[in-house]
Write a protein that holds these residues in place. Structure first.
Motif, short mmCIF file in Angstrom:
data_model
loop_
_atom_site.label_atom_id
_atom_site.label_comp_id
_atom_site.label_asym_id
_atom_site.label_seq_id
_atom_site.Cartn_x
_atom_site.Cartn_y
_atom_site.Cartn_z
N GLU A 20 0.82 -1.21 0.00
CA GLU A 20 0.00 0.00 0.00
C GLU A 20 0.86 1.26 0.00
OE1 GLU A 20 -2.52 -0.42 3.36
OE2 GLU A 20 -3.85 -1.89 2.41
N ALA A 21 1.97 1.24 0.74
CA ALA A 21 2.84 2.42 0.78
C ALA A 21 3.49 2.65 -0.57
CB ALA A 21 3.89 2.25 1.87
N ALA A 22 4.05 1.60 -1.17
CA ALA A 22 4.73 1.76 -2.45
C ALA A 22 3.75 2.14 -3.56
CB ALA A 22 5.47 0.48 -2.81
N ALA A 23 2.54 1.56 -3.53
CA ALA A 23 1.56 1.87 -4.58
C ALA A 23 0.99 3.27 -4.44
CB ALA A 23 0.42 0.84 -4.53
N SER A 24 1.12 3.89 -3.28
CA SER A 24 0.57 5.23 -3.08
C SER A 24 1.48 6.32 -3.64
CB SER A 24 0.33 5.49 -1.59
OG SER A 24 1.57 5.58 -0.89
N LEU A 25 2.73 5.97 -4.00
CA LEU A 25 3.66 6.98 -4.50
C LEU A 25 3.23 7.48 -5.88
CD1 LEU A 25 7.07 5.35 -3.49
CD2 LEU A 25 6.22 7.58 -2.73
N PRO A 26 3.12 8.79 -6.07
CA PRO A 26 2.82 9.32 -7.41
C PRO A 26 4.01 9.14 -8.34
CG PRO A 26 2.34 10.93 -5.69
CD PRO A 26 3.15 9.84 -5.06
N TRP A 27 3.74 9.05 -9.63
CA TRP A 27 4.80 8.86 -10.62
C TRP A 27 5.17 10.18 -11.28
CZ3 TRP A 27 7.47 4.52 -10.75
CH2 TRP A 27 6.87 3.34 -10.28
N LEU A 28 6.45 10.34 -11.57
CA LEU A 28 6.97 11.47 -12.32
C LEU A 28 7.57 10.95 -13.61
CD1 LEU A 28 8.83 13.40 -9.47
CD2 LEU A 28 6.53 13.85 -10.36
N LEU A 29 7.47 11.74 -14.68
CA LEU A 29 8.02 11.35 -15.97
C LEU A 29 8.91 12.46 -16.50
CD1 LEU A 29 8.06 9.25 -18.28
CD2 LEU A 29 6.14 10.49 -19.31
N TYR A 30 10.11 12.08 -16.93
CA TYR A 30 11.07 13.03 -17.46
C TYR A 30 11.44 12.64 -18.89
CZ TYR A 30 11.71 14.30 -12.54
OH TYR A 30 11.50 14.71 -11.25
N ASP A 31 11.63 13.66 -19.71
CA ASP A 31 12.21 13.49 -21.04
C ASP A 31 13.56 14.20 -20.99
OD1 ASP A 31 12.92 13.21 -23.63
OD2 ASP A 31 11.19 14.22 -24.49
N GLY A 32 14.61 13.43 -20.77
CA GLY A 32 15.90 14.04 -20.49
C GLY A 32 15.85 14.70 -19.13
N GLY A 86 11.57 9.93 -27.55
CA GLY A 86 12.24 10.71 -26.52
C GLY A 86 13.00 9.82 -25.55
N LYS A 87 13.76 10.45 -24.68
CA LYS A 87 14.52 9.74 -23.65
C LYS A 87 13.72 9.80 -22.35
CE LYS A 87 19.00 10.84 -25.73
NZ LYS A 87 20.33 11.47 -25.52
N LEU A 88 12.73 8.94 -22.26
CA LEU A 88 11.81 8.97 -21.13
C LEU A 88 12.41 8.25 -19.93
CD1 LEU A 88 8.39 8.30 -22.89
CD2 LEU A 88 9.50 10.49 -22.39
N ARG A 89 12.08 8.78 -18.75
CA ARG A 89 12.54 8.17 -17.50
C ARG A 89 11.44 8.33 -16.45
NH1 ARG A 89 15.12 10.22 -12.93
NH2 ARG A 89 15.32 12.26 -13.96
N LEU A 90 11.01 7.22 -15.88
CA LEU A 90 10.02 7.24 -14.81
C LEU A 90 10.72 7.29 -13.46
CD1 LEU A 90 7.38 4.61 -15.98
CD2 LEU A 90 6.86 6.97 -15.32
N TRP A 91 10.10 8.00 -12.51
CA TRP A 91 10.59 8.00 -11.15
C TRP A 91 9.42 8.31 -10.23
CZ3 TRP A 91 14.54 5.52 -9.77
CH2 TRP A 91 15.13 5.70 -8.50
N TYR A 92 9.60 8.09 -8.94
CA TYR A 92 8.53 8.34 -7.97
C TYR A 92 8.69 9.73 -7.37
CZ TYR A 92 12.33 6.95 -4.85
OH TYR A 92 13.53 6.86 -4.21
N ASP A 93 7.59 10.25 -6.82
CA ASP A 93 7.58 11.57 -6.22
C ASP A 93 7.59 11.42 -4.70
OD1 ASP A 93 7.40 14.20 -5.59
OD2 ASP A 93 5.43 14.55 -6.49
N ALA A 94 8.80 11.41 -4.11
CA ALA A 94 8.93 11.24 -2.67
C ALA A 94 8.48 12.49 -1.90
CB ALA A 94 10.37 10.89 -2.30
N ASP A 95 8.32 13.62 -2.58
CA ASP A 95 7.90 14.84 -1.90
C ASP A 95 6.46 14.74 -1.39
OD1 ASP A 95 10.34 15.93 -2.37
OD2 ASP A 95 9.72 17.17 -4.07
#
Length: 399
Positions: free
Chosen positions: A66-78, A343-352
């Motif tokens: 539940e904790a890991a699934a609650s993290l919002p996702w961020l997407l970067y292009d470069g 594009g050079k896409l990269r997914l990451w989580y939003d720990a903020d």
């Protein structure tokens, strides 16, 4: 006379290109080539005894998932952060029956219970359209010529579906490290199996105690008749039947025992050594929590809590367990899905967005804000943001 050095140089210049592959792959392939490899342990037993019957393991899996699934996702292009993109839409709504949080909750739960998680991508007209999490006990790897899986077989209700892998595989397989298996991961449940058995046995002992009037058992001593005389077979069976029907169970707790014919009741108490099962149960619970990486304080387990307060334990849980798991998933999804878009896409989580890490975030921002030698762009990068933030919408084009 031909020059031997020139001939050697010519041969080296026109030799076939070298093929890069693992030197041990042929040995692995010879071991199990072409045969499906089942998960090497009883997944159903682990899930039944660990997840479904043990409260500590169940709660640990739920907390992590539940904790890991609650993290919002961020997407970067470069270096640019994208607020709108088809990949973000796919993760937010992976299929018609699940939200993104539901999908990743299943993903993380299977990873904790089985040590393996499988995600299937459905493409329509060459573009990603839907995501599904598959049950790991129904999947088996089929090793290929190089020794690594060339396909997966998904079996349910007597039907088998073969899913090829390699290149742009429609299946993402993420596994926890297993030192003794080339194809499947090892779950925390397997590492905590002995502690789970002890914890479950202690719970069964308590249940048996309640079934026996919630007090230690005693002994019926027969003093009637001549010395050395015993009860007859009929008397013995009648006595057992009356005790079971009239004096066992919580509803009969405290009911007086009526004795006749030379019978005497001798109560048998528990010594301090016999009472150690309570501490043994708590020790087993702490060991289960340790295998999952959940601080015992968060599970309400008494004992040697190593954290000063609940906030510190929660922070350690996020830093040491949840965020590394989410980061590993983000890197896997980037490699698996990112190449399907331009594009050079990269997914990451939003720990903020994690309240438990607010103190760490405030301390970091305070340190960076006092760094007058940094520019605004460098400060953004130092706190985990890109140098610039661009709101961009892209169509469903694929590479």
């Amino acid at each position: 006379m031909p020059n031997p050095l020139a001939a050697l140089a010519s041969a080296l210049r026109f030799r076939a290109p070298e093929i890069k592959e693992s030197r041990v792959a042929p040995v692995i392939a010879l071991h199990m080539q072409g045969h499906a490899v089942w998960t090497p342990r009883d997944y159903a037993a682990l899930a039944e005894e660990g997840y479904r019957r043990n409260a500590i393991a169940y709660r640990s899996v739920r907390m992590i998932a539940e904790a890991a699934a609650s993290l919002p996702w961020l997407l970067y292009d470069g270096d640019r952060e994208l607020s709108e993109h088809p990949l973000l839409n796919l993760i937010e709504r992976p299929n018609e029956s699940q939200s993104g949080a539901d999908l990743f909750e299943s993903w993380y739960s299977f990873l904790q219970v089985a040590g393996n998680s499988y995600m299937e991508l459905v493409e329509v007209d060459g573009g990603p359209r839907e995501l599904y999490v598959l049950r790991p006990d129904r999947m088996k790897a089929v090793p290929g010529r190089a020794g690594w899986p060339e396909a997966y077989e998904y079996s349910v209700n007597g039907r088998v579906v073969t899913i090829p892998c390699g290149g742009r595989s429609p299946v993402l397989h993420m596994r926890l490290f297993n030192p003794l298996d080339d194809y499947y991961g090892q779950s925390p449940l397997e590492a905590a199996a002995c502690a789970i058995d002890i914890h479950n046995a202690a719970g069964g002992w308590n249940k048996s105690l309640l079934d026996n009037a919630a007090r230690p058992s005693g002994a019926l001593v027969y003093k009637g008749g001549e010395a050395g005389a015993n009860l007859s077979e009929d008397q013995f069976e009648r006595l057992k039947r009356e005790l079971a029907e009239n004096y066992q169970g919580a509803a009969n707790a405290g009911r007086p025992l009526l004795l006749e014919g030379g019978l005497d009741w001798t109560s048998m108490g528990l010594s301090p050594k016999d009472m150690d099962f309570i501490e043994a149960k708590n020790a087993a619970a702490r060991e289960i929590a340790l295998a999952f990486g959940v601080p015992p304080m968060l599970l309400g387990i008494p004992g040697d809590n190593t954290y000063a307060n609940l906030r510190e334990a929660n922070r350690a849980f996020w830093r040491g367990t949840v965020l590394p798991l989410a980061g590993r998933t983000a890197r896997a999804l980037t490699q698996w899905l990112g190449a399907r878009y331009e594009g050079k896409l990269r997914l990451w989580y939003d720990a903020d967005q994690v309240d438990a890490l607010s103190a760490d975030r405030d301390a970091l921002w305070a340190r960076v804000s006092r760094a007058d030698f940094l520019s605004d762009a460098e400060k953004r990068e130092a706190v985990g943001y890109g140098r610039t933030r661009e709101i961009r919408t892209e169509g469903p084009s694929t590479s």
